[in-house]
Design a protein around this motif. Structure first.
Motif, mmCIF file in Angstrom:
data_model
loop_
_atom_site.group_PDB
_atom_site.id
_atom_site.type_symbol
_atom_site.label_atom_id
_atom_site.label_comp_id
_atom_site.label_asym_id
_atom_site.label_seq_id
_atom_site.Cartn_x
_atom_site.Cartn_y
_atom_site.Cartn_z
ATOM 1 N N LEU A 171 0.834 -1.208 0.000
ATOM 2 C CA LEU A 171 0.000 0.000 0.000
ATOM 3 C C LEU A 171 0.864 1.252 0.000
ATOM 4 O O LEU A 171 0.582 2.226 -0.712
ATOM 5 C CB LEU A 171 -0.914 -0.003 1.221
ATOM 6 N N LEU A 172 1.907 1.224 0.799
ATOM 7 C CA LEU A 172 2.804 2.378 0.854
ATOM 8 C C LEU A 172 3.476 2.614 -0.494
ATOM 9 O O LEU A 172 3.619 3.757 -0.949
ATOM 10 C CB LEU A 172 3.865 2.149 1.940
ATOM 11 N N GLU A 173 3.839 1.527 -1.157
ATOM 12 C CA GLU A 173 4.438 1.623 -2.491
ATOM 13 C C GLU A 173 3.456 2.247 -3.477
ATOM 14 O O GLU A 173 3.821 3.085 -4.306
ATOM 15 C CB GLU A 173 4.847 0.229 -2.955
ATOM 16 N N GLY A 174 2.182 1.850 -3.391
ATOM 17 C CA GLY A 174 1.154 2.433 -4.252
ATOM 18 C C GLY A 174 0.952 3.910 -3.985
ATOM 19 O O GLY A 174 0.770 4.708 -4.920
ATOM 20 N N LEU A 175 0.991 4.306 -2.714
ATOM 21 C CA LEU A 175 0.847 5.723 -2.365
ATOM 22 C C LEU A 175 2.021 6.538 -2.888
ATOM 23 O O LEU A 175 1.853 7.683 -3.328
ATOM 24 C CB LEU A 175 0.725 5.882 -0.846
ATOM 25 N N PHE A 176 3.214 5.969 -2.839
ATOM 26 C CA PHE A 176 4.381 6.646 -3.426
ATOM 27 C C PHE A 176 4.145 6.925 -4.908
ATOM 28 O O PHE A 176 4.441 8.023 -5.402
ATOM 29 C CB PHE A 176 5.641 5.789 -3.264
ATOM 30 N N ASN A 177 3.610 5.937 -5.624
ATOM 31 C CA ASN A 177 3.354 6.114 -7.051
ATOM 32 C C ASN A 177 2.333 7.222 -7.308
ATOM 33 O O ASN A 177 2.452 7.978 -8.279
ATOM 34 C CB ASN A 177 2.857 4.798 -7.656
ATOM 35 N N LEU A 178 1.327 7.305 -6.440
ATOM 36 C CA LEU A 178 0.316 8.354 -6.582
ATOM 37 C C LEU A 178 0.927 9.725 -6.360
ATOM 38 O O LEU A 178 0.674 10.672 -7.130
ATOM 39 C CB LEU A 178 -0.825 8.116 -5.589
ATOM 40 N N VAL A 179 1.743 9.862 -5.322
ATOM 41 C CA VAL A 179 2.397 11.143 -5.041
ATOM 42 C C VAL A 179 3.306 11.542 -6.203
ATOM 43 O O VAL A 179 3.346 12.708 -6.613
ATOM 44 C CB VAL A 179 3.207 11.054 -3.721
ATOM 45 N N ARG A 196 9.074 16.212 -17.825
ATOM 46 C CA ARG A 196 8.267 15.321 -16.974
ATOM 47 C C ARG A 196 8.664 13.856 -17.080
ATOM 48 O O ARG A 196 8.562 13.107 -16.102
ATOM 49 C CB ARG A 196 6.787 15.500 -17.326
ATOM 50 N N LEU A 197 9.141 13.443 -18.247
ATOM 51 C CA LEU A 197 9.539 12.044 -18.416
ATOM 52 C C LEU A 197 10.758 11.736 -17.540
ATOM 53 O O LEU A 197 10.798 10.713 -16.846
ATOM 54 C CB LEU A 197 9.846 11.757 -19.883
ATOM 55 N N ILE A 198 11.748 12.627 -17.545
ATOM 56 C CA ILE A 198 12.949 12.424 -16.722
ATOM 57 C C ILE A 198 12.599 12.496 -15.240
ATOM 58 O O ILE A 198 13.067 11.690 -14.429
ATOM 59 C CB ILE A 198 14.021 13.476 -17.077
ATOM 60 N N LEU A 199 11.760 13.459 -14.871
ATOM 61 C CA LEU A 199 11.349 13.593 -13.475
ATOM 62 C C LEU A 199 10.613 12.343 -13.003
ATOM 63 O O LEU A 199 10.845 11.859 -11.878
ATOM 64 C CB LEU A 199 10.460 14.827 -13.314
ATOM 65 N N TYR A 200 9.743 11.806 -13.844
ATOM 66 C CA TYR A 200 8.971 10.612 -13.487
ATOM 67 C C TYR A 200 9.899 9.425 -13.197
ATOM 68 O O TYR A 200 9.736 8.718 -12.187
ATOM 69 C CB TYR A 200 8.016 10.278 -14.632
ATOM 70 N N ALA A 201 10.896 9.222 -14.051
ATOM 71 C CA ALA A 201 11.835 8.113 -13.852
ATOM 72 C C ALA A 201 12.696 8.331 -12.600
ATOM 73 O O ALA A 201 12.988 7.386 -11.863
ATOM 74 C CB ALA A 201 12.726 7.960 -15.084
ATOM 75 N N THR A 202 13.091 9.583 -12.345
ATOM 76 C CA THR A 202 13.922 9.892 -11.173
ATOM 77 C C THR A 202 13.167 9.636 -9.871
ATOM 78 O O THR A 202 13.680 9.006 -8.938
ATOM 79 C CB THR A 202 14.377 11.364 -11.213
ATOM 80 N N LEU A 203 11.943 10.104 -9.800
ATOM 81 C CA LEU A 203 11.140 9.906 -8.592
ATOM 82 C C LEU A 203 10.805 8.437 -8.373
ATOM 83 O O LEU A 203 10.751 7.967 -7.222
ATOM 84 C CB LEU A 203 9.859 10.737 -8.683
ATOM 85 N N ASN A 204 10.591 7.704 -9.453
ATOM 86 C CA ASN A 204 10.354 6.259 -9.316
ATOM 87 C C ASN A 204 11.548 5.557 -8.680
ATOM 88 O O ASN A 204 11.391 4.668 -7.834
ATOM 89 C CB ASN A 204 10.070 5.638 -10.690
ATOM 90 N N LEU A 205 12.758 5.961 -9.075
ATOM 91 C CA LEU A 205 13.968 5.368 -8.506
ATOM 92 C C LEU A 205 14.075 5.687 -7.012
ATOM 93 O O LEU A 205 14.406 4.814 -6.195
ATOM 94 C CB LEU A 205 15.200 5.884 -9.248
ATOM 95 N N MET A 206 13.770 6.916 -6.633
ATOM 96 C CA MET A 206 13.825 7.302 -5.222
ATOM 97 C C MET A 206 12.814 6.494 -4.400
ATOM 98 O O MET A 206 13.113 6.054 -3.281
ATOM 99 C CB MET A 206 13.550 8.803 -5.083
ATOM 100 N N ALA A 207 11.626 6.279 -4.968
ATOM 101 C CA ALA A 207 10.605 5.496 -4.260
ATOM 102 C C ALA A 207 11.061 4.052 -4.070
ATOM 103 O O ALA A 207 10.833 3.448 -3.008
ATOM 104 C CB ALA A 207 9.292 5.545 -5.031
ATOM 105 N N VAL A 208 11.702 3.495 -5.090
ATOM 106 C CA VAL A 208 12.195 2.116 -5.005
ATOM 107 C C VAL A 208 13.215 1.973 -3.885
ATOM 108 O O VAL A 208 13.198 0.999 -3.114
ATOM 109 C CB VAL A 208 12.804 1.676 -6.353
#
Length: 510
Positions: free
Chosen positions: A169-177, A189-201
C-alpha cells in the motif's frame, strides 16, 4: 498432518488472503487514477517511450525471476522441513548470487541496451536524450530490485502477508504522489517521473530489508559460500531460465516488436491495457500468493492429499475471482475507458479485452507452476512449456510482418496459453501422478459452466439497453455482478468451500 494443524493452515490462508484483498482493493483505485494522471502529464508519445524503454530494461527480468523462483522455492521448502540452518544458508548464498547477477546485468546493459536504444528503437529524435536518461535510471532501479528478492521471498515464505500488504500500500501511495508531482511540474516530466520512481524504489527496499532483518533470523548476509548449494540453486534456476525467458519475450519482447512495427502510440495503448490487467489480476493473485507457501510446505512434508487439494482449489478460485472482476470490464470496456482516460489512445479497447482474456486463461496455471517448482524436477516441464511459450515471439513477428493488426499478437498468446496449461497438467501427471481427470472435472469444466451462465444477463442488457450513463452503468454492473456471484457461489464452489468461506468471513466480522 493432524486435523488441528490443517485447520490452522486453512485459517492462515484465509486470513492472509483477506489482508491481501484489502491491499489490492486500495491499490486498484490508486493504479487506475495514477495511470490516468501519468498519461495526461506525459502525453501519449512520452508515455509510450517510457513504457517501451522501461520494458526493454525489464527484459533482464528473466534473470531476476529465474533466481527469485529458485530462492522462493528453496526458502519455503526448507521452512516446510523445519530446517533453520538450511534456511540461513539458502538466504546468504541467494544474496551472494544476486550481487553477482547485478554486476553482470549492469555491464551488459550499459553496452547492449544503450546501443539498441540509439540505433534500433522507434523514438522521436527530440526525445532521445530523455529516453537515454530513463534507460539509465531504469537499469539502476532494476538492479536494486534484484537485492530485494531474497527478503521478499522470506516474508512470503513466513506467510507475513499483513506486512506485505502494508508495504505494498505504501508503495502504491508513493506512485500516486509521484504522479501528482509530475503533473504539476514544469521540468522535463519524463525524466522527473523516472527519477522519482527510482527514489521510491530505494525507500521501499530499505523498508523490506529493515523488517526482514528485525523479524527473521535467516536474513543475514554471512560470507560462507557453499559451492554445492550455489550449484544446486543455479542448476534449478538454469532450467527455470527457459520458462522465464519465454515469458519475458512474450511480454516485453512483443512490446518491442510493436514499437518497431507500429510506433510508441501503440505501446501506450498496450501499456494502458496492461495497467488494467495488473489492477484486476492483483485480486486473484492475492489468493494464490496466500496459498502458494502452503502448497510447497505440504509437498515438502509429503502431504499428498493436501497439496493436491490446495492446487485444485487455488486454480479454480483464482479463475473465479478474476472472472468476477473482469466481467463488468469486458462488457463495458469502451465506457470505462472513456470515463477513466477521457482521451483514449487508438487500439486500447481491444487490447484491454484480449489481455484480460489471456489473464483468465493464465490464472489456472499459477498453483500448478508452484507445485511443479516444489518438486525440484523441472527439466521436462521447462523444455515443453518454455519451448511452447517461446513460439509467441516469432509468431508475433510473423503476424506484424504480414500486416495483421497489433492486437493479433495477443490472440496468438491466448492460443498458446491454452496449450501450455495442458502441458503443465501433463508434466504433473508424469512426475507425481497428479489426477488430471479430476482437475478437468472439478476446475476447468466448473469454470466453463460459470462463465457461460454468467454472460447471459450482461449480453441481454447490452442488447436491449444500448444507451449508457453513470446511473445506467452502475445498475448494469450491480445486476451482472449479482448474477455472477450467485452462479459462482452455488455452481462454482462445492459445499465444503462455501462453508469454509462463510465461516471465515463470519469469524473476521466478529
Amino acid at each position: 498432518m493432524g486435523s488441528s494443524q490443517t485447520k490452522s493452515n486453512h485459517e492462515r490462508v484465509a486470513s492472509n488472503t483477506l489482508f491481501l484483498y484489502l491491499r489490492m482493493l486500495i491499490l486498484m483505485g490508486i493504479t487506475f487514477y495514477t495511470s490516468r494522471v501519468v498519461l495526461n502529464a506525459l502525453g501519449e508519445v512520452d508515455y509510450g517511450v517510457n513504457n517501451v524503454v522501461a520494458g526493454f530494461v525489464s527484459m533482464f527480468v528473466m534473470f531476476s525471476h529465474t533466481m527469485s523462483g529458485a530462492i522462493s522455492r528453496y526458502i519455503t521448502f526448507s521452512l516446510g522441513q523445519d530446517d533453520k540452518e538450511r534456511t540461513k544458508a539458502v538466504f546468504s548464498n541467494a544474496l551472494l548470487i544476486q550481487v553477482g547477477l547485478g554486476v553482470v546485468i549492469f555491464v551488459v546493459g550499459e553496452i547492449l541496451m544503450v546501443w539498441f536504444l540509439n540505433h534500433k528503437m522507434d523514438v522521436p529524435p527530440e526525445r532521445m536524450h530523455a529516453a537515454n536518461i530513463v534507460l539509465q535510471l531504469s537499469l539502476i532501479n532494476f538492479i536494486l530490485n534484484l537485492f530485494r528478492a531474497p527478503f521478499d521471498a522470506c516474508i512470503v515464505a513466513h506467510e507475513r502477508m499483513s506486512v506485505y500488504a502494508y508495504l505494498g500500500l505504501l508503495e502504491g501511495l508513493f506512485n500516486l504522489v509521484i504522479a501528482l508531482i509530475v503533473k504539476h511540474s514544469n521540468t522535463d516530466r519524463l525524466i522527473l517521473y523516472a527519477t522519482l520512481n527510482l527514489m521510491a524504489v530505494v525507500l521501499v527496499i530499505l523498508m523490506y530489508v529493515t523488517y526482514s532483518r528485525l523479524k527473521f533470523d535467516e536474513c543475514r548476509l554471512v560470507w560462507a559460500p557453499e559451492k554445492k548449494l550455489i550449484v544446486e540453486m543455479l542448476g534449478f534456476s538454469g532450467w527455470n531460465f527457459v520458462g522465464v525467458m519465454a515469458g519475458v519475450l512474450r511480454g516485453q519482447g512483443i512490446n518491442m516488436l510493436l514499437n518497431l512495427f507500429c510506433g510508441p502510440v501503440v505501446n501506450a495503448a498496450r501499456g494502458l491495457a496492461m495497467q488494467v490487467d495488473k489492477a484486476v489480476t492483483r485480486f486473484s493473485s492475492s489468493f494464490v500468493m496466500a496459498i502458494n507457501p502452503q502448497i510447497t510446505k505440504n509437498y515438502a512434508a509429503g502431504q499428498r492429499e493436501e497439496y493436491e487439494r490446495l492446487t485444485m482449489t487455488g486454480s479454480k478460485i483464482s479463475f473465479l475471482l478474476l472472472f468476477f472482476l473482469c466481467l463488468p470490464v469486458l462488457m463495458q470496456t469502451g465506457y470505462l475507458l472513456d470515463l477513466w482516460l477521457v482521451k483514449v489512445p487508438e487500439h486500447t479497447r481491444l487490447f484491454v479485452i484480449l489481455i484480460l482474456c489471456q489473464a483468465l486463461v493464465d490464472s489456472f496455471s499459477t498453483p500448478l507452476i508452484t507445485l511443479l517448482l516444489a518438486t525440484g524436477d523441472i527439466g521436462r516441464y521447462q523444455i515443453l512449456v518454455g519451448g511452447a511459450t517461446l513460439l509467441n515471439f516469432p509468431l508475433a513477428y510473423l503476424l506484424l510482418y504480414l500486416g495483421f493488426m497489433p492486437e493479433s499478437t495477443v490472440c496468438s498468446i491466448i492460443a498458446i496459453s491454452v496449450v501450455t496449461l495442458s502441458l503443465r497438467l501433463y508434466c504433473l501427471h508424469r512426475q507425481i501422478g497428479f489426477p488430471v481427470k479430476k482437475y478437468l472435472c472439478r476446475v476447468t469444466l466448473v469454470a466453463l459452466r460459470v462463465v457461460l451462465l454468467s454472460f447471459i444477463v450482461p449480453l441481454a442488457m447490452n442488447t436491449f439497453w444500448t444507451t449508457t450513463s453513470i446511473p445506467v452503468f452502475v445498475l448494469k454492473v450491480v445486476a451482472m455482478e449479482t448474477v455472477a456471484l450467485v452462479v459462482i457461489v452455488w455452481l462454482g464452489l462445492n459445499k465444503a468451500e462455501r462453508h469454509f468461506i462463510y465461516n471465515t468471513i463470519k469469524k473476521k466480522l466478529k
